[in-house]
Enzyme design. Sequence first.
Site, short mmCIF file in Angstrom:
data_model
loop_
_atom_site.label_atom_id
_atom_site.label_comp_id
_atom_site.label_asym_id
_atom_site.label_seq_id
_atom_site.Cartn_x
_atom_site.Cartn_y
_atom_site.Cartn_z
N ARG A 158 5.56 34.01 107.81
CA ARG A 158 5.59 32.70 107.15
C ARG A 158 6.59 31.76 107.83
O ARG A 158 7.23 32.12 108.83
CB ARG A 158 5.92 32.88 105.67
CG ARG A 158 7.33 33.34 105.40
CD ARG A 158 7.60 33.38 103.90
NE ARG A 158 8.91 33.91 103.63
CZ ARG A 158 9.18 34.88 102.76
NH1 ARG A 158 8.21 35.46 102.07
NH2 ARG A 158 10.41 35.28 102.57
N ASP A 159 6.74 30.59 107.29
CA ASP A 159 7.67 29.63 107.88
C ASP A 159 9.09 30.00 107.46
O ASP A 159 9.73 29.32 106.67
CB ASP A 159 7.33 28.20 107.43
CG ASP A 159 7.40 28.06 105.92
OD1 ASP A 159 7.33 29.09 105.22
OD2 ASP A 159 7.56 26.92 105.43
N GLU A 160 9.55 31.13 107.99
CA GLU A 160 10.92 31.53 107.69
C GLU A 160 11.47 32.21 108.94
O GLU A 160 12.15 31.58 109.72
CB GLU A 160 10.95 32.46 106.47
CG GLU A 160 12.36 32.71 106.01
CD GLU A 160 12.52 32.74 104.49
OE1 GLU A 160 11.51 32.68 103.78
OE2 GLU A 160 13.67 32.85 104.05
N ASP A 205 19.63 41.19 104.71
CA ASP A 205 18.57 42.13 105.07
C ASP A 205 19.04 43.01 106.22
O ASP A 205 18.84 44.22 106.23
CB ASP A 205 17.30 41.37 105.50
CG ASP A 205 16.80 40.40 104.44
OD1 ASP A 205 17.62 39.63 103.90
OD2 ASP A 205 15.61 40.41 104.14
N ASP A 257 13.75 38.17 108.92
CA ASP A 257 13.34 38.74 107.64
C ASP A 257 11.86 39.09 107.67
O ASP A 257 11.44 40.09 107.11
CB ASP A 257 13.66 37.78 106.49
CG ASP A 257 13.04 36.40 106.70
OD1 ASP A 257 12.76 36.04 107.85
OD2 ASP A 257 12.85 35.68 105.70
N TRP A 265 25.17 39.07 101.65
CA TRP A 265 24.68 38.47 102.90
C TRP A 265 25.89 38.21 103.81
O TRP A 265 25.97 38.74 104.90
CB TRP A 265 23.91 37.19 102.60
CG TRP A 265 22.47 37.49 102.28
CD1 TRP A 265 21.40 37.24 103.08
CD2 TRP A 265 21.95 38.14 101.11
NE1 TRP A 265 20.25 37.69 102.48
CE2 TRP A 265 20.56 38.23 101.28
CE3 TRP A 265 22.51 38.65 99.95
CZ2 TRP A 265 19.73 38.83 100.32
CZ3 TRP A 265 21.69 39.24 99.00
CH2 TRP A 265 20.32 39.32 99.19
N GLU A 307 7.80 42.84 101.21
CA GLU A 307 9.00 42.14 100.77
C GLU A 307 9.40 42.57 99.35
O GLU A 307 10.56 42.73 99.04
CB GLU A 307 8.75 40.63 100.78
CG GLU A 307 9.93 39.81 100.29
CD GLU A 307 9.75 38.32 100.57
OE1 GLU A 307 8.60 37.88 100.70
OE2 GLU A 307 10.77 37.62 100.65
C1 BGC Z 1 14.18 35.96 102.70
C2 BGC Z 1 14.98 37.20 102.44
C3 BGC Z 1 16.39 36.77 102.26
C4 BGC Z 1 16.40 35.94 101.02
C5 BGC Z 1 17.72 35.57 100.52
C6 BGC Z 1 14.24 35.10 101.51
O1 BGC Z 1 13.51 33.95 101.61
O2 BGC Z 1 12.89 36.27 103.08
O3 BGC Z 1 14.70 38.25 103.20
O4 BGC Z 1 17.30 37.77 102.26
O5 BGC Z 1 15.54 34.82 101.13
O6 BGC Z 1 17.58 35.08 99.29
#
Ligand code: BGC
Length: 968
Positions: free
Chosen positions: A550-552, A559, A546, A612, A817
């Site tokens: 960041r911490d993701e 997406d 995504d 999703w 975003e």
């Molecule tokens: C992500 C998104 C993702 C979403 C879903 C976010 O934290 O960055 O890209 O689709 O969460 O809720």
Amino acid sequence: MSYYSIFPKLMRVAILFFLGITYQPIFAQNVGALNAIDLRVEYLENPVGIDITNPRFSWVLTSEERAKKQSAYQILVASSPNLLDNGSVDLWNSGKVISSTTNQIEYFGKTLESRMQVYWKVRSWDNDDNPSEWSDIAYWSMGLLNFSDWEAGWIGFDIPAEELDQDNDLELAPSPYLRTEFETKLESKIERATVYVSAMGLFELRLNGERIGEDYFTPGWTDYHKRIYYFTYDVTEQVEEGANAFGAILSDGWYAGYVGYGRTLKGIIDGERNFWGRKTGVRAQLEIEYADGDKQIISTVSDLQRRINPVQAFNPQSSEKVYNDNENIWVASTGPLRESDILMGETYDSRLENLGWDRAGFDDAGWQPVTWRSNPRGVVEAYPGVPVQIQDEIRAIARTEPSPGTYIFDFGKNFAGVVRLRVRGDAGTKVVLRYGEMLHTDGSLMTENLRAARSTDTYILNGGGDESWLPQFTYHGFQFVEVTGYPGVPEIEAVIGIAMNSSTQQVGEIEFEGDLNWGGPAPLVTQLFENIKTTQFANFFDVPTDCPQRDERMGWTGDAQVYFRTSAYIADVSAFFTKWMRDVRDAQLPYGAYSNYAPIPFQHAFDFSPGWMDGGVILPYMLYRTYGDKRLLEEHWNSLTDFMEFQKRAAGDNNLRPQGGQNFGDWLVVGYNTDKDFIASAYYAYDLYLMAEMAEALGKADEARSYRELFSEVKAAFLEKYLLENGKLTEDSQTAYSMALAMRLYPEEFEQSGADRLAELVIENGSRLETGIAGVSHLLPILSKYGHEDIAYRLLMQTEYPSWGYSVINGATSIWERWNSYTKEGGFMDPTMNSFSHYANGSVGEWMFSDIAGIDINQPGYTKFEIKPLIKEAPFSGVSAEHKSISGMIKSSWTKHANSVTMEVSIPANTTAEVYVPAVSIDVVTERGDNIANVEGVVFNRIEGRYVVFDVQGGQYKFMSSEAFERL
Ligand code: BGC
């Protein structure tokens, strides 16, 4: 004198017949008009170490002449190039196959075995039955296909407790360095040397002072409990005669390091790191083949394994020699890499470098024995994707000093990677690099939106003169780097940006002429397209993440599905998504739902969400359309049907939205938020529609029928609930109309009125967006499909908030975003969720190719496609686009002058395009000045709306419409 000149043709045939070889007219009298180029196996060019035993071939045809088709092909496959050249193939001769296909052709020859080197070539007969020259020879090799091929064991190093920094609250440990030495035999020449390697964690392999290969973040991210990949490298050039040193550096990576928002949500989700294991390990096997037929294998092995069985420690089935007994001893130590973590960054103390550790003769007396690691639970397979590599070096465009001794480097665009540091100074000086996407108004670095990702790299100098450092097991998403602790004032070249991402080759480009009419500093749409590309590449990082900062950084399925088509126009994502679709299957939940992200390190409170989970259906379908890939559909089929069963159960009797789980809806919409159940039901119906299409493609007629029936029932229930008598929807929103129309849910008689209402809503909203990521990808395609090209262009060119243009005029170098990631009034949005590199809202890139340039798929794999550009209302004087599809290079450019239009198109040989020329009638259309009725390769098909449609065969054409839009 050659064989061919000595013997007359008839005698040659007789000799070959006598030798049992059928005569093939290799040097045919009439060389056909086709050329086969761009040979690929499993989507890859000359791949090394694959494990698919019936790999698929593809090639692209070109021709100097128009309208050339392939009437037949022949593939030759052999274990050496010589055998191919002299016509006596030993693995497969497909014979002359009557077919126009050039893609997804399965190998059907002798069984392919581990380690085989395979050479192949192809030729194509044209429509006059003349064969082409043979293509250049292409190559692939097989990896290790059987468990018993692995002599190597898994080894690692348990870092001594005294080396762990107890005050380090992240508990980051030094990286292990592992080494061995071996001697090659001198009596015979080394023919070939190959390394097979995998790791729990990340590895860098070293051989005689050099890195092996150019890949980073290997062996990639998977659900390691289910599968773990190995890589194959040809190291023939790197092995030396006599003494050699072989080693590895390991890092936690996704396997044991910090992943996703584990730390931010501490206590809410289950853990922050070590999701697949706590201890890194490596398994590497270097195989040296000598000219005299001998083979030597140097494998990772621990002393314990050696003691248990000195020859065949862990693989009793194997008949091969395991290792060079006493010489091949592995030892380990720590070194300069004190910390390395994908999210947190690296710390490198160059005073601790073990100089020469990866060269023969190094004194490793103080090193420790390695530790035996048990086999990982997952299957070990060959990596099917495209690994992360260094793509570019980016020079800073500015350097500021917002406070004394704090320097900020601006790289001019937001990308993923690291920086290379150059420095000179006293031993022990500590240079700290922090990464960020934006600056605060006082010029300082903004890092709040990185959440728990520390994104900091630290270098400690050894004082030995000019020093240079490149972190290698971490990456960051950034435009700015803050440097502190630098001895003196850093030159602008002291810090160079190193862009890294999966090597998905760029295949699409589009340029807009005259895109200056809004008066800004850069052409608006040109900059927008740049931002889309940059954001895509920054996020295609082993999985489609995504965001990179960041911490993701997780593979969110929603997406990915909204953005897929844009990504496939821009880059060859075939192998990249082939790999990730396995991850999506591995992440499928036990009860059938596809997960919100893949791989799935931890389960969040929610498991799945409409939009999703549907990525699990939409993506394979889109991959099939783009690359003609039915094998993927086959592989995915059981998983798909499990998912559909789950949906049916969850939908219950009313056939509507599957209940339960999370429901993100039209994620991050600004303005009216379309009912989430509406979106969920629309996706459910759309899945059914796509399932029917896929079942049909696979020849599963009964299943196709039943999915179609259920689609009709769900559609009826949907319309019953959401359609009003006047043709409007209860959800009167941009997203609702766009989705219902795109997902074929609108009753035909109301389609146009639905689209007209959509156009009205856009106008009522001041020609600005009111969608989140679910609605936005369908909005422009639907507006233009139903004749609202002008409104679609208005949205594209809009610079008022919310719009794409708003980010561009506010200096964006990437896709944000949120529409309101930054606003003039509000500044930066809440940093707890505000990335400046999120590709989902860049899904408008699809429309740029499919509608502005007009290139769109008609038959799977672009064997047939259309070119239908939107010219009349375009705010540009011209557009020029190209897209290299799996069937060849497609070009579409147009220019307009008042009422006339010129269209130049390039159609690959062996394909057909429906070319839509805007014209008031066929009489006003010419091709290079010729009457269109007499042009080779062009046949009038029909009049459709404002276009005259032609069927156009391979070739390059220049159409001119003198009255494109109205009668003069
Ligand atoms: C992500 C998104 C993702 C979403 C879903 C976010 O934290 O960055 O890209 O689709 O969460 O809720």
